[in-house]
Design a protein around this motif. Structure first.
Motif, PDB file in Angstrom:
ATOM      1  N   GLU A 126     -20.966  -8.730 -51.223  1.00  0.00           N
ATOM      2  CA  GLU A 126     -20.348 -10.038 -51.035  1.00  0.00           C
ATOM      3  C   GLU A 126     -19.763 -10.151 -49.622  1.00  0.00           C
ATOM      4  N   GLY A 127     -20.132 -11.204 -48.923  1.00  0.00           N
ATOM      5  CA  GLY A 127     -19.677 -11.404 -47.554  1.00  0.00           C
ATOM      6  C   GLY A 127     -20.498 -10.672 -46.508  1.00  0.00           C
ATOM      7  N   LEU A 128     -21.593 -10.049 -46.921  1.00  0.00           N
ATOM      8  CA  LEU A 128     -22.437  -9.314 -45.982  1.00  0.00           C
ATOM      9  C   LEU A 128     -23.003 -10.238 -44.906  1.00  0.00           C
ATOM     10  N   ASP A 129     -22.948  -9.787 -43.654  1.00  0.00           N
ATOM     11  CA  ASP A 129     -23.517 -10.539 -42.532  1.00  0.00           C
ATOM     12  C   ASP A 129     -23.879  -9.536 -41.444  1.00  0.00           C
ATOM     13  N   ILE A 130     -25.128  -9.079 -41.450  1.00  0.00           N
ATOM     14  CA  ILE A 130     -25.581  -8.131 -40.442  1.00  0.00           C
ATOM     15  C   ILE A 130     -26.837  -8.671 -39.767  1.00  0.00           C
ATOM     16  N   MET A 131     -27.125  -8.138 -38.593  1.00  0.00           N
ATOM     17  CA  MET A 131     -28.314  -8.537 -37.845  1.00  0.00           C
ATOM     18  C   MET A 131     -29.084  -7.284 -37.443  1.00  0.00           C
ATOM     19  N   ILE A 132     -30.345  -7.222 -37.849  1.00  0.00           N
ATOM     20  CA  ILE A 132     -31.203  -6.127 -37.423  1.00  0.00           C
ATOM     21  C   ILE A 132     -32.066  -6.612 -36.265  1.00  0.00           C
ATOM     22  N   VAL A 133     -32.000  -5.892 -35.152  1.00  0.00           N
ATOM     23  CA  VAL A 133     -32.784  -6.215 -33.955  1.00  0.00           C
ATOM     24  C   VAL A 133     -33.878  -5.163 -33.852  1.00  0.00           C
ATOM     25  N   ARG A 134     -35.099  -5.584 -34.089  1.00  0.00           N
ATOM     26  CA  ARG A 134     -36.258  -4.678 -34.142  1.00  0.00           C
ATOM     27  C   ARG A 134     -37.146  -4.878 -32.915  1.00  0.00           C
TER      28      ARG A 134
END
Length: 368
Positions: A126-134
């Motif tokens: 809950e509340g997860l907010d991540i960014m994967i830069v590939r």
């Protein structure tokens, strides 16, 4: 009024279904005064059936001239027997390579209304907010030699080559650090320096870029396999994860399931910034595949495709208010309990693909 040129490549399977929902949104924004000029072409299996290739030269020319490309999905059992170089996925790889789309951004956001749709506990996601830069145009997917050879004893040997240069690592690291400055100011660099020479170089170059240009951003190094474990154990420890082509492919799919479904994860693939105009070539696509088993049945979740359009509004066109409005509309529709089958609770009624798209258009009207 500025006109934004979009090339729509729906592709195969559920691609055309989810793209239709984006076309509804384009129509709504047009009515509100945002200028969009759209063209549509074939890619993947559909292009192979029509032209014998996964993407035609004419379609590539349209992609080169567009401000952004919206891509649906490609592939399916129907094309399992086509020549390797003409396989549906080759169309996407050519787009990435010819457009120079080296930076793949894959956000994983868990809307509060969907926390129970994840296979993990609510408090974990809950509340997860991540960014994967590939990194998207180097590494093992493009390295040479890439071949299967027959040995003297009759056995076969397959070879895939992992290659990275200093420049390739520097530019993807800069994208990650720039993003982190606009978020929570933390970058986690994932590689396998303990067993791979490319990982040794990756860690060295990322550390150098950090020290020279981004010392204000927190940097941590994490082994890619441990990163996968940590994404499942406590994903909210991450902000921006930067990694290579192969590990990025794997880790972003793990992150997708944290949000409840692959149908929830959009992505952006960006090229280098033009020194004169500041514009980047870009392609936006949902992370999910073509899902041929549910194609044509109205079961597909269009939110990853719609979210990809939202990323185009933000990153290609600078329409920040419009992108924020679309994100609020998605959150409100989910909060109201509308779900496609992949994210609906057991025993709950699910809505069709088109119904969810219509609901978002209606919510946009309400919010505006």
């Amino acid at each position: 009024m500025a006109t934004h040129k979009l090339l729509l490549l729906p592709g195969d399977g559920i691609g055309p279904e989810v793209m239709r929902e984006v076309e509804k949104l384009i129509g709504w924004f047009r009515k509100r005064g945002t200028g969009f000029e759209t063209e549509t072409d074939l890619v993947g299996g559909a292009a192979y059936d029509a032209h014998g290739v996964a993407i035609s030269d004419a379609a590539m020319a349209r992609a080169m001239n567009a401000d952004a490309v919206l891509f649906g999905a490609v592939g399916g059992p129907k094309w399992d027997g086509v020549p390797y170089e003409a396989r549906p996925e080759a169309g996407l790889l050519r787009l990435r390579k010819d457009l120079g789309l080296f930076a793949n951004l894959r956000p994983a956001i868990c809307y509060p209304a969907l926390a129970d749709a994840s296979s993990l506990k609510r408090e974990v996601v809950e509340g997860l907010d991540i960014m994967i830069v590939r990194e998207l145009t180097g590494g093992v997917y493009f390295g040479e030699p890439k071949e299967i050879v027959t040995l003297e004893n009759g056995q076969q040997r397959a070879i895939d080559t992992q290659i990275y240069t200093t420049g390739e690592i520097e530019r993807i690291a800069r994208v990650a650090f720039d993003l982190a400055r606009k978020r929570r100011n933390k970058v986690s660099s994932a590689e396998k320096h303990n067993v791979m020479r490319s990982g040794v170089l990756w860690r060295k170059v990322v550390t150098q870029v950090h020290g020279d240009e981004f010392a204000d951003v927190q940097l941590e190094h994490v082994l890619a396999d441990n990163c996968g474990m940590q994404l499942v154990r406590w994903p909210k420890q991450f902000d921006v994860i930067v990694t290579d082509n192969l590990f990025g492919d794997i880790l972003s799919d793990i992150a997708a399931m944290l949000t409840g479904s692959l149908g929830m994860l959009p992505s952006a693939s960006l090229g280098a910034e033009d020194s004169q105009t500041g514009h980047r070539r870009a392609l936006y696509e949902p992370v999910h595949g073509s899902a041929p088993d549910i194609a044509g049945r109205g079961l597909a979740n269009p939110l990853a495709m719609i979210g990809s359009f939202g990323m185009a509004l933000r990153y290609s066109f600078g329409l920040i208010e419009e992108a924020d409005l679309l994100e609020r509309a998605i959150a409100q529709v989910l909060a109201a309990g509308l779900r496609t089958k992949d994210i609906a609770p057991a025993g709950a009624n699910a809505v069709a693909t088109s119904d969810l798209g219509d609901a978002i258009v209606k919510e946009l009207e309400t919010l505006s």
